[in-house]
Design a protein around this motif. Structure first.
Motif, short mmCIF file in Angstrom:
data_model
loop_
_atom_site.label_atom_id
_atom_site.label_comp_id
_atom_site.label_asym_id
_atom_site.label_seq_id
_atom_site.Cartn_x
_atom_site.Cartn_y
_atom_site.Cartn_z
N VAL A 29 25.09 32.13 40.72
CA VAL A 29 25.05 31.35 41.96
C VAL A 29 24.02 30.22 41.84
O VAL A 29 24.28 29.09 42.25
CB VAL A 29 24.73 32.29 43.14
N GLU A 30 22.89 30.54 41.22
CA GLU A 30 21.84 29.53 41.08
C GLU A 30 22.31 28.34 40.24
O GLU A 30 22.08 27.19 40.58
CB GLU A 30 20.59 30.15 40.42
N GLU A 31 22.98 28.67 39.13
CA GLU A 31 23.50 27.60 38.26
C GLU A 31 24.47 26.70 39.01
O GLU A 31 24.45 25.47 38.89
CB GLU A 31 24.30 28.26 37.13
N ILE A 32 25.35 27.32 39.78
CA ILE A 32 26.36 26.54 40.50
C ILE A 32 25.69 25.71 41.59
O ILE A 32 26.03 24.54 41.80
CB ILE A 32 27.44 27.48 41.10
N LYS A 33 24.68 26.31 42.25
CA LYS A 33 23.94 25.54 43.27
C LYS A 33 23.31 24.29 42.65
O LYS A 33 23.33 23.21 43.23
CB LYS A 33 22.83 26.40 43.90
N ALA A 34 22.78 24.46 41.44
CA ALA A 34 22.15 23.31 40.77
C ALA A 34 23.19 22.21 40.52
O ALA A 34 22.90 21.02 40.66
CB ALA A 34 21.51 23.75 39.46
N ARG A 35 24.42 22.63 40.15
CA ARG A 35 25.47 21.62 39.91
C ARG A 35 25.86 20.92 41.21
O ARG A 35 26.13 19.71 41.21
CB ARG A 35 26.70 22.28 39.26
N ILE A 36 25.91 21.66 42.30
CA ILE A 36 26.24 21.03 43.60
C ILE A 36 25.13 20.05 43.99
O ILE A 36 25.39 18.94 44.45
CB ILE A 36 26.43 22.10 44.70
N LYS A 37 23.89 20.48 43.75
CA LYS A 37 22.78 19.61 44.14
C LYS A 37 22.72 18.34 43.29
O LYS A 37 22.34 17.28 43.77
CB LYS A 37 21.46 20.38 44.07
N GLU A 38 23.12 18.47 42.04
CA GLU A 38 23.23 17.29 41.18
C GLU A 38 24.23 16.31 41.81
O GLU A 38 23.96 15.11 41.92
CB GLU A 38 23.70 17.72 39.78
N ALA A 39 25.36 16.84 42.27
CA ALA A 39 26.39 15.99 42.89
C ALA A 39 25.85 15.32 44.16
O ALA A 39 26.20 14.18 44.46
CB ALA A 39 27.63 16.81 43.20
N LEU A 40 25.02 16.05 44.88
CA LEU A 40 24.47 15.49 46.13
C LEU A 40 23.56 14.29 45.89
O LEU A 40 23.28 13.53 46.81
CB LEU A 40 23.71 16.58 46.90
N LYS A 41 23.12 14.12 44.64
CA LYS A 41 22.33 12.93 44.33
C LYS A 41 23.21 11.68 44.26
O LYS A 41 22.73 10.57 44.36
CB LYS A 41 21.63 13.09 42.97
N TYR A 42 24.50 11.89 44.01
CA TYR A 42 25.39 10.75 43.78
C TYR A 42 26.36 10.48 44.94
O TYR A 42 26.88 9.40 45.08
CB TYR A 42 26.21 10.95 42.50
N PHE A 43 26.65 11.54 45.73
CA PHE A 43 27.62 11.40 46.82
C PHE A 43 26.99 11.88 48.12
O PHE A 43 26.09 12.72 48.11
CB PHE A 43 28.87 12.25 46.55
N LYS A 44 27.54 11.39 49.25
CA LYS A 44 27.10 11.89 50.56
C LYS A 44 27.66 13.30 50.74
O LYS A 44 28.76 13.59 50.29
CB LYS A 44 27.63 10.98 51.67
N PRO A 45 26.91 14.16 51.45
CA PRO A 45 27.39 15.54 51.62
C PRO A 45 28.79 15.62 52.24
O PRO A 45 29.58 16.48 51.86
CB PRO A 45 26.35 16.15 52.57
N ASP A 46 29.11 14.68 53.15
CA ASP A 46 30.44 14.78 53.79
C ASP A 46 31.55 14.13 52.95
O ASP A 46 32.67 13.99 53.39
CB ASP A 46 30.40 14.23 55.21
N GLN A 47 31.20 13.73 51.72
CA GLN A 47 32.23 13.21 50.80
C GLN A 47 32.68 14.27 49.80
O GLN A 47 33.65 14.09 49.10
CB GLN A 47 31.59 12.08 49.96
N ILE A 48 31.89 15.35 49.72
CA ILE A 48 32.06 16.28 48.59
C ILE A 48 32.90 17.50 48.95
O ILE A 48 32.67 18.15 49.96
CB ILE A 48 30.68 16.76 48.09
N PHE A 49 33.87 17.81 48.10
CA PHE A 49 34.55 19.10 48.08
C PHE A 49 34.06 19.81 46.81
O PHE A 49 33.62 19.15 45.87
CB PHE A 49 36.07 18.94 48.00
N VAL A 50 34.18 21.13 46.77
CA VAL A 50 33.68 21.85 45.59
C VAL A 50 34.81 22.70 45.01
O VAL A 50 35.50 23.42 45.74
CB VAL A 50 32.47 22.74 45.98
N ASP A 51 34.98 22.64 43.71
CA ASP A 51 36.02 23.44 43.04
C ASP A 51 35.68 23.64 41.56
O ASP A 51 34.68 23.11 41.08
CB ASP A 51 37.40 22.81 43.25
N PRO A 52 36.47 24.40 40.82
CA PRO A 52 36.24 24.51 39.37
C PRO A 52 36.65 23.21 38.67
O PRO A 52 37.32 22.38 39.25
CB PRO A 52 37.16 25.66 38.95
#
Ligand SMILES: [Zn+2]
Lengths: 342, 325
Positions: free
Chosen positions: A274-297
Motif C-alpha cells: 500500500v505504501e509503494e502504491i501511495k508513493a506512486r499516486i503522490k508522484e502523480a499528484l505533483k504533475y496533475f490536479k487531484p480532480d484530474q486523476i483516475f487510478v488503475d494498473p
C-alpha cells in the motif's frame, strides 16, 4: 448537460482480468471441438459474474467486464468480422503465442460484437461498466494484410466499424467507452493515419472517451497523441514513469483532460505494498490536479493469476482510500463532477 | 548467389502437428519435467527446423534460435553483470523481449552459442550453419544501463565480452558469423563508434563476417557503408522500399544480404516476383556477392507460412539460375 459524479481519485482497471482455470480449460476444449459454443459461453458468463463480484467487493469505482470472452485484444475483433481469417500461432514473447488475424477480403461488421457482454455485465452491478474496444490502427497493425492496397485504407475501413460498435455500446447504455491503441507509438511515421482513424472511430460519440496506450515511446508523437479526441488518457506510469513524467514536465498536459495513472506493475508477480502504491499516486499528484486523476494498473491484468490480480487491486484501492482521506483533510471535495454534453 | 535465412525460425508448428516445445516449456515451468527433458525437446525441435530449412532449399542455414527467448536475454543471462528485467516491445513489432539490466561490469563467463552451433552443424551435415549473435551496439541500445551510464562504454563492454565468444567460434572453425544490428539504423550518428566495435571482431574472426540490419532504413549511412570491416551486410528491402536506392552504389568490398521476402506479412511472394527482384540487384551487384534471404527472422510468421515463403524464395533463385544457363 449531463454530469457524472465519482469519488475523488476514481479507481478502475485497464480491461482484462485473468481467466479462471475452468475457463482456460473450456477454451482449450472448445478449440479442439470437444465442447459446444453454448457450454463455453455459459462459462464465460459465470467468469464474468465472478470478475464483477471481485471488483465490487474490492470497492472499485468504474468496473470492467474482464474480457473473459476474448483471447487477444485484436484477434477477438477480427474473429467477429467478415474479411478476416485467423492465422496459425505466432509467438509474442517467452512461451506466449497468439493467433494473428489475416485480412483476406473487404471487412464488414454483420452484427454488434461487444454489446451483449457489456449489457450482461452492466446488469450485474449499479456501478458503471466501461465499454471496451480496440482501436482501428492497432487492429490493422497487429494483422497481416493480404487484401487492402495500403495500411491507411485498412485503418480507415476498421475505423468506421469501430465507430458503429461504439455507437451501439452507447445505445446499450455505456457511459464510458475505452478505445485502446497500444500500437500507435510503434510507428511514429504513421501518426497521421492513426489520428485520422481515431477521429473516425469517435465521431458522434457522447460518452466519456478513454484511450489506453502502452509499451511505447511517446517522445516523437506526444504532441499529436494528446490531441486525440478523448476525455482521458490511460498510461503506464509504473513501468514507464521515467519516460512519461519528463514529457509532461516539458510539454504539459491539457487542463481539460483526465489521466488514468497506472500504479501497478502488471508484469510482475510481486504484490506492491500500500505504501509503494501511495508513493506512486503522490508522484502523480505533483504533475496533475487531484480532480484530474483516475487510478488503475499499468495495463490489463490477464497475465497475472486470479489471486495476484485480486491482491494487487485490493492494495491499490486501500492506497487510494488513504490518499483520499489526506486530500479531504487538505480541503478537497470528496467528489469529482465530470460535465458532459447531453 | 547463396540462399540463406536471417536468424530465427518459428518454434512451434500448427495442427495437425504437435506444439511440443510450447508444451515442454510449460511443463518445465510447472516443475513437471527436468532440465534434461526440456533440453532433449530443444534438440529435437532444432533438428526439425534444420531439416525444414534444408528441404525448402536454403543453402546457408541457422539453428533457428530455438533456445532463444529473444535476441537480448539469451545472451544477457549468460554474461556477468547483467540481470534480466521487464518486458519491452521489440522495435515496431507486436513482440516483446526481456530487457537486460546492466548492474555491474559485463564479463563473458561461459559459452553462449558455441554448443548450439556445434550441434546444429553436426545435424546439418554438409550444409553450412551460420553462427548468429545480437551485436554489441544493439545489445547496448536495448539494455537499461545502471552501471556504465554511457553508451560508448557499455557497447565496448559488450564487445569485449562477445569477442571472447567469437574467439571460441573461430577456434571451432565457424565459417560464417553474423551479428544482428538493427539499432544502428536508428542512430546513424553513432557510426564511428560502431566501426570501432567491429574492428575488434575483424581482428579475431577470419571467416565471413556479416552484419544484418532489418526493420528500417540504411539510407542515412549510404556513403559510409564501405568503411565496414566486414564481408556481408544484410539489408531489409521490404520494410523500407527506399533501401533499393542503395543497390546502385553498393560498396564493391561487401556482399549484400538481400532481404526481399516479407518475413512480417503472410502474403506470399511468387517465385517470379522474387526472380525479378534478384535481377534488379544483379544489374549492380555480381552474383558472387549476393545472399538472398527474407527481410528478417521468420518468427513473425506461422511456421507453415514461413516454410512456404522459403520455398518460393529458393524457387525464385532457381528461376534466375536457370535463366542464365
Ligand atoms: Zn496495455
Amino acid at each position: 448537460m449531463r454530469e457524472i459524479k465519482l469519488p475523488i481519485l476514481p479507481t478502475t482497471s485497464v480491461g482484462s482480468f485473468p481467466k479462471p482455470d475452468y475457463l482456460l480449460k473450456a477454451r482449450n476444449q472448445y478449440a479442439k471441438g470437444l465442447i459446444s459454443y453454448s457450454t463455453l459461453y455459459e462459462l464465460e458468463l459465470k467468469a464474468t459474474e465472478e470478475v464483477i463480484k471481485m471488483q465490487e467487493e474490492i470497492g472499485v469505482d468504474i468496473l470492467v467486464h474482464g474480457e473473459m470472452e476474448r483471447g487477444d485484444m485484436a484477434t477477438y475483433f477480427a474473429e467477429n468480422l467478415e474479411g478476416f481469417t485467423i492465422s496459425g500461432l505466432v509467438r509474442s514473447y517467452g512461451n506466449r503465442y497468439y493467433k494473428k488475424p489475416i485480412v483476406i477480403g473487404k471487412i464488414r461488421r454483420t452484427k454488434p460484437i461487444t454489446v451483449d457482454m457489456f449489457k450482461f455485465a452492466q446488469s450485474l452491478t449499479k456501478k458503471p461498466i466501461k465499454g471496451m474496444l480496440t482501436g482501428p490502427y492497432t487492429i490493422a497493425d497487429w494483422s497481416f494484410n493480404e487484401y487492402y492496397e495500403n495500411k491507411r485504407d485498412l485503418v480507415l475501413e476498421l475505423a468506421e466499424i469501430i465507430n458503429q460498435e461504439a455507437l451501439d455500446l452507447e445505445k446499450a447504455g455505456a457511459l464510458f467507452i475505452q478505445i485502446d491503441e497500444p500500437a500507435v507509438p510503434t510507428h511514429p511515421e504513421e501518426i497521421n493515419i492513426a489520428k485520422e482513424g481515431f477521429k473516425i472511430s469517435t465521431k458522434n460519440l457522447k460518452s466519456f472517451l478513454i484511450t489506453h496506450i502502452c509499451y511505447g515511446d511517446f517522445r516523437p508523437i506526444w504532441n499529436e497523441v494528446i490531441n486525440f479526441p478523448v476525455h482521458q488518457f490511460d498510461l503506464e506510469f509504473t513501468n514507464n514513469a521515467d519516460k512519461l513524467y519528463p514529457l509532461i514536465e516539458k510539454y504539459g498536459f491539457p487542463k481539460d483532460k483526465y489521466i488514468a495513472v497506472g500504479v501497478i506493475d502488471v508484469h510482475s508477480h510481486r504484490i506492491e505494498s500500500v505504501e509503494e502504491i501511495k508513493a506512486r499516486i503522490k508522484e502523480a499528484l505533483k504533475y496533475f490536479k487531484p480532480d484530474q486523476i483516475f487510478v488503475d494498473p499499468d495495463c490489463g491484468l490477464k497475465t497475472r493469476t486470479w489471486e495476484e490480480a485480486k491482491a494487487k487491486m485490493e492494495n491499490m484501492v486501500k492506497a487510494v482510500n488513504e490518499v483520499r482521506e489526506e486530500l479531504i483533510k487538505e480541503g478537497y471535495s470528496s467528489e469529482i463532477k465530470i460535465k458532459m454534453e447531453a | 548467389m547463396i540462399i540463406t535465412v536471417v536468424d530465427h525460425y518459428p518454434k512451434i508448428p500448427n495442427p495437425p502437428r504437435e506444439p511440443k516445445l510450447r508444451r515442454a516449456i510449460h511443463a518445465y515451468d510447472q516443475g513437471k519435467i527436468t532440465k534434461e527433458d526440456l533440453d532433449r525437446v530443444f534438440d529435437e525441435v532444432t533438428k526439425e527446423v534444420i531439416e525444414e530449412q534444408i528441404s525448402a532449399g536454403i543453402e546457408l542455414i541457422t539453428d533457428g534460435q530455438i533456445r532463444w527467448e529473444d535476441g537480448q536475454s539469451y545472451i544477457g543471462k549468460k554474461l556477468d553483470g547483467i540481470e534480466i528485467g521487464g518486458l519491452f516491445r521489440y522495435f515496431d513489432n507486436n513482440t516483446y523481449y526481456r530487457q537486460p539490466i546492466v548492474i555491474g561490469e559485463i564479463r563473458w563467463k561461459e559459452p553462449i552459442i558455441l554448443e548450439d552451433w556445434k550441434k546444429a552443424q553436426e545435424w546439418a551435415k554438409d550444409k553450412p550453419v551460420k553462427a548468429v549473435l545480437t551485436g554489441p551496439y544493439t545489445l547496448a541500445r536495448l539494455s537499461r544501463d545502471e552501471y556504465y551510464k554511457d553508451l560508448e562504454k557499455l557497447s565496448k563492454a559488450y564487445t569485449k565480452a562477445l569477442v571472447e565468444e567469437v574467439k571460441l567460434l573461430e577456434e571451432s572453425k565457424v565459417n560464417y558469423l553474423q551479428l544482428n544490428e538493427p539499432s544502428i539504423q536508428y542512430y546513424p550518428e553513432d557510426f564511428d563508434l560502431f566501426l570501432e566495435l567491429y574492428k575488434e571482431f575483424r581482428k579475431i574472426f577470419s571467416g565471413k563476417l556479416a552484419i544484418y540490419t532489418y526493420f528500417h532504413s540504411l539510407i542515412p549511412l549510404k556513403n559510409r557503408l564501405k568503411e565496414l570491416p566486414i564481408d556481408i551486410l544484410g539489408i531489409d528491402f521490404v520494410s523500407k522500399k527506399e533501401n533499393f536506392e542503395l543497390l546502385k552504389e553498393f560498396p564493391k568490398n561487401l556482399s549484400l544480404g538481400y532481404g526481399i521476402v516479407d518475413a512480417r506479412n503472410t502474403k506470399l511472394e511468387t517465385p517470379e516476383q522474387i526472380a525479378d527482384l534478384i535481377k534488379r540487384a544483379l544489374n549492380y551487384i555480381s552474383e558472387d556477392n549476393l545472399y538472398i534471404n527474407p527481410s528478417c527472422g521468420l518468427e513473425y510468421l506461422p511456421r507453415e507460412r514461413a516454410y512456404e515463403k522459403l520455398l518460393n524464395l529458393s524457387l525464385g533463385v532457381k528461376l534466375v539460375r536457370g535463366d542464365k544457363k
